[in-house]
Design a protein around this motif. Sequence first.
Motif, PDB file in Angstrom:
ATOM      1  N   LEU A  48       0.900  -1.154   0.166  1.00  0.00           N
ATOM      2  CA  LEU A  48      -0.312   0.071   0.080  1.00  0.00           C
ATOM      3  C   LEU A  48       0.410   1.216   0.152  1.00  0.00           C
ATOM      4  O   LEU A  48       0.506   2.425  -0.740  1.00  0.00           O
ATOM      5  CB  LEU A  48      -1.095   0.439   1.350  1.00  0.00           C
ATOM      6  N   ALA A  49       1.637   1.547   1.043  1.00  0.00           N
ATOM      7  CA  ALA A  49       2.698   2.259   1.334  1.00  0.00           C
ATOM      8  C   ALA A  49       3.748   2.574   0.228  1.00  0.00           C
ATOM      9  O   ALA A  49       3.525   3.932  -1.002  1.00  0.00           O
ATOM     10  CB  ALA A  49       3.895   2.184   2.278  1.00  0.00           C
ATOM     11  N   SER A  50       3.751   1.392  -1.046  1.00  0.00           N
ATOM     12  CA  SER A  50       4.247   1.633  -1.952  1.00  0.00           C
ATOM     13  C   SER A  50       3.854   2.839  -3.249  1.00  0.00           C
ATOM     14  O   SER A  50       3.969   2.922  -3.888  1.00  0.00           O
ATOM     15  CB  SER A  50       4.899   0.308  -2.898  1.00  0.00           C
ATOM     16  N   SER A  51       2.575   1.654  -3.304  1.00  0.00           N
ATOM     17  CA  SER A  51       1.217   2.450  -4.824  1.00  0.00           C
ATOM     18  C   SER A  51       1.404   3.439  -4.041  1.00  0.00           C
ATOM     19  O   SER A  51       0.995   4.243  -5.604  1.00  0.00           O
ATOM     20  CB  SER A  51       0.657   1.075  -4.199  1.00  0.00           C
ATOM     21  N   GLN A  52       1.202   4.051  -3.183  1.00  0.00           N
ATOM     22  CA  GLN A  52       0.806   5.279  -2.547  1.00  0.00           C
ATOM     23  C   GLN A  52       1.654   6.124  -3.185  1.00  0.00           C
ATOM     24  O   GLN A  52       1.426   7.558  -3.829  1.00  0.00           O
ATOM     25  CB  GLN A  52       0.057   5.624  -1.075  1.00  0.00           C
ATOM     26  N   VAL A  53       2.766   6.451  -2.870  1.00  0.00           N
ATOM     27  CA  VAL A  53       4.130   7.091  -2.896  1.00  0.00           C
ATOM     28  C   VAL A  53       4.748   6.328  -4.623  1.00  0.00           C
ATOM     29  O   VAL A  53       5.941   7.878  -4.916  1.00  0.00           O
ATOM     30  CB  VAL A  53       4.792   6.975  -1.465  1.00  0.00           C
ATOM     31  N   LYS A  54       4.486   5.494  -4.761  1.00  0.00           N
ATOM     32  CA  LYS A  54       5.605   4.882  -6.067  1.00  0.00           C
ATOM     33  C   LYS A  54       6.897   5.383  -5.833  1.00  0.00           C
ATOM     34  O   LYS A  54       7.675   5.321  -7.001  1.00  0.00           O
ATOM     35  CB  LYS A  54       5.062   5.947  -6.945  1.00  0.00           C
ATOM     36  N   ASN A  56       9.783   2.198  -3.664  1.00  0.00           N
ATOM     37  CA  ASN A  56       9.399   1.016  -3.095  1.00  0.00           C
ATOM     38  C   ASN A  56      10.173   0.882  -2.359  1.00  0.00           C
ATOM     39  O   ASN A  56       9.875  -0.078  -1.009  1.00  0.00           O
ATOM     40  CB  ASN A  56       9.952   0.251  -4.532  1.00  0.00           C
ATOM     41  N   MET A  57      10.914   2.264  -1.760  1.00  0.00           N
ATOM     42  CA  MET A  57      11.596   2.201  -0.776  1.00  0.00           C
ATOM     43  C   MET A  57      10.332   2.420   1.015  1.00  0.00           C
ATOM     44  O   MET A  57      10.675   2.358   1.670  1.00  0.00           O
ATOM     45  CB  MET A  57      12.383   3.091  -0.447  1.00  0.00           C
ATOM     46  N   LYS A 190      13.815  -2.478  20.981  1.00  0.00           N
ATOM     47  CA  LYS A 190      13.584  -3.176  20.538  1.00  0.00           C
ATOM     48  C   LYS A 190      13.632  -3.154  19.561  1.00  0.00           C
ATOM     49  O   LYS A 190      13.641  -3.693  18.386  1.00  0.00           O
ATOM     50  CB  LYS A 190      13.147  -4.985  22.014  1.00  0.00           C
ATOM     51  N   ILE A 191      12.011  -2.187  19.117  1.00  0.00           N
ATOM     52  CA  ILE A 191      11.948  -1.996  18.362  1.00  0.00           C
ATOM     53  C   ILE A 191      12.775  -1.128  16.774  1.00  0.00           C
ATOM     54  O   ILE A 191      12.669  -1.893  15.992  1.00  0.00           O
ATOM     55  CB  ILE A 191      10.848  -1.026  18.677  1.00  0.00           C
ATOM     56  N   MET A 192      13.801  -0.163  17.656  1.00  0.00           N
ATOM     57  CA  MET A 192      14.673   0.124  16.549  1.00  0.00           C
ATOM     58  C   MET A 192      15.215  -1.147  15.859  1.00  0.00           C
ATOM     59  O   MET A 192      15.935  -0.747  15.018  1.00  0.00           O
ATOM     60  CB  MET A 192      15.342   1.361  17.180  1.00  0.00           C
ATOM     61  N   ALA A 193      15.889  -1.709  16.946  1.00  0.00           N
ATOM     62  CA  ALA A 193      17.061  -2.963  16.328  1.00  0.00           C
ATOM     63  C   ALA A 193      16.839  -3.993  15.365  1.00  0.00           C
ATOM     64  O   ALA A 193      17.769  -4.433  15.703  1.00  0.00           O
ATOM     65  CB  ALA A 193      17.828  -3.342  18.447  1.00  0.00           C
ATOM     66  N   ALA A 194      15.401  -3.873  16.248  1.00  0.00           N
ATOM     67  CA  ALA A 194      14.786  -5.843  15.453  1.00  0.00           C
ATOM     68  C   ALA A 194      14.549  -4.762  13.781  1.00  0.00           C
ATOM     69  O   ALA A 194      14.792  -5.831  12.777  1.00  0.00           O
ATOM     70  CB  ALA A 194      13.612  -5.607  16.404  1.00  0.00           C
ATOM     71  N   GLY A 195      13.811  -3.547  13.409  1.00  0.00           N
ATOM     72  CA  GLY A 195      13.362  -2.512  12.635  1.00  0.00           C
ATOM     73  C   GLY A 195      14.452  -2.864  11.442  1.00  0.00           C
ATOM     74  O   GLY A 195      14.255  -2.641  10.467  1.00  0.00           O
ATOM     75  N   ILE A 196      15.982  -2.247  12.110  1.00  0.00           N
ATOM     76  CA  ILE A 196      16.747  -2.175  10.379  1.00  0.00           C
ATOM     77  C   ILE A 196      17.463  -2.468  10.217  1.00  0.00           C
ATOM     78  O   ILE A 196      16.871  -2.805   8.729  1.00  0.00           O
ATOM     79  CB  ILE A 196      17.896  -1.148  11.862  1.00  0.00           C
ATOM     80  N   PRO A 197      17.323  -4.203  10.871  1.00  0.00           N
ATOM     81  CA  PRO A 197      17.863  -5.220   9.906  1.00  0.00           C
ATOM     82  C   PRO A 197      16.180  -5.607   8.522  1.00  0.00           C
ATOM     83  O   PRO A 197      16.575  -6.320   8.058  1.00  0.00           O
ATOM     84  CB  PRO A 197      18.517  -6.519  10.899  1.00  0.00           C
ATOM     85  N   ILE A 198      15.355  -5.738   9.318  1.00  0.00           N
ATOM     86  CA  ILE A 198      14.179  -6.196   8.372  1.00  0.00           C
ATOM     87  C   ILE A 198      14.200  -4.854   7.118  1.00  0.00           C
ATOM     88  O   ILE A 198      13.346  -5.467   6.125  1.00  0.00           O
ATOM     89  CB  ILE A 198      12.976  -6.192   9.824  1.00  0.00           C
ATOM     90  N   PHE A 199      14.291  -4.014   7.622  1.00  0.00           N
ATOM     91  CA  PHE A 199      14.728  -3.090   6.819  1.00  0.00           C
ATOM     92  C   PHE A 199      14.911  -3.340   5.046  1.00  0.00           C
ATOM     93  O   PHE A 199      14.413  -3.045   4.422  1.00  0.00           O
ATOM     94  CB  PHE A 199      14.382  -1.057   7.397  1.00  0.00           C
ATOM     95  N   ILE A 200      16.084  -3.959   5.925  1.00  0.00           N
ATOM     96  CA  ILE A 200      17.213  -4.591   4.917  1.00  0.00           C
ATOM     97  C   ILE A 200      17.059  -5.279   4.220  1.00  0.00           C
ATOM     98  O   ILE A 200      16.687  -4.833   2.475  1.00  0.00           O
ATOM     99  CB  ILE A 200      18.796  -4.642   5.535  1.00  0.00           C
TER     100      ILE A 200
END
Length: 270
Positions: A48-54, A56-57, A190-200
Amino acid sequence: MDYVSPKEVADTMMNVAVTKASLSTKDLLIRGAMSGALLGISVTLAYLASSQVKVNMAGALVFPVGFVIIVILGLELVTGSFSLVPLAWMEGKISAPTMLKNLFWVFTGNLIGSVLFAFLFWSASSELGTANTLGTIEQMLITAAEKKTTGYAAHGTAGLLSAFVKAILCNWMVCMGVVMAMTSKSTVGKIMAAGIPIFIFFALGYEHAVVNMFVIPAGMMFGAKVTVVDWWLYNQLIVTVGNIIGGLLFTGMAIYYTYTSKKEPITFPS
């Protein structure tokens, strides 16, 4: 201090592995199903996010929300377990049957939750198959399902090897997220630390077994030209094996055996 040192993390990794291995089949299935559904929800949010702002990031920025919920609530994700539970077996803390039983039931729970959410999402989006047109997210699921299966198969061995390598790279990052969450004692940390590699991993388009448990069947429900055999033969089995190698070798074993105080050589119990 909020920060937990890597040496303490190594001890936590083993404690978590043993705790996971002690869970009942009921708990593994329930927590596994919740995790599968949450990753499916994250995928639809990312699309949804990708489609709204065109861009992919944008999808990669929001995708980690499901993973951090899984981490914070202590749910079960088999890709994360690939990096931890085998360590408990390698250290003689659990038996091989216990390890295999744990991974099997978490995998099954993840599959149930992923496919269930795929069906619910299809039901809501297509009005139980009666809608005449498909939205952008639905089209993205169709494209992704075909790319992840017959798309690889069309390139023969090279395509399937690409899926395998992407799976290794993916779970290297996913399991890094699992371990990174252990470096903080606070929820925000925990949220910040866990989220970084998942974003990658999501931004780079790598292959995650549980994400694919949602994406491919959902795409099939919306009309992707993919069969169940295509799903498992050209993606699910290959990606699962790659995820095991990436998570265990490059994250679980690497971090545990460089930071643990254990000095004896690695042994593999029967």
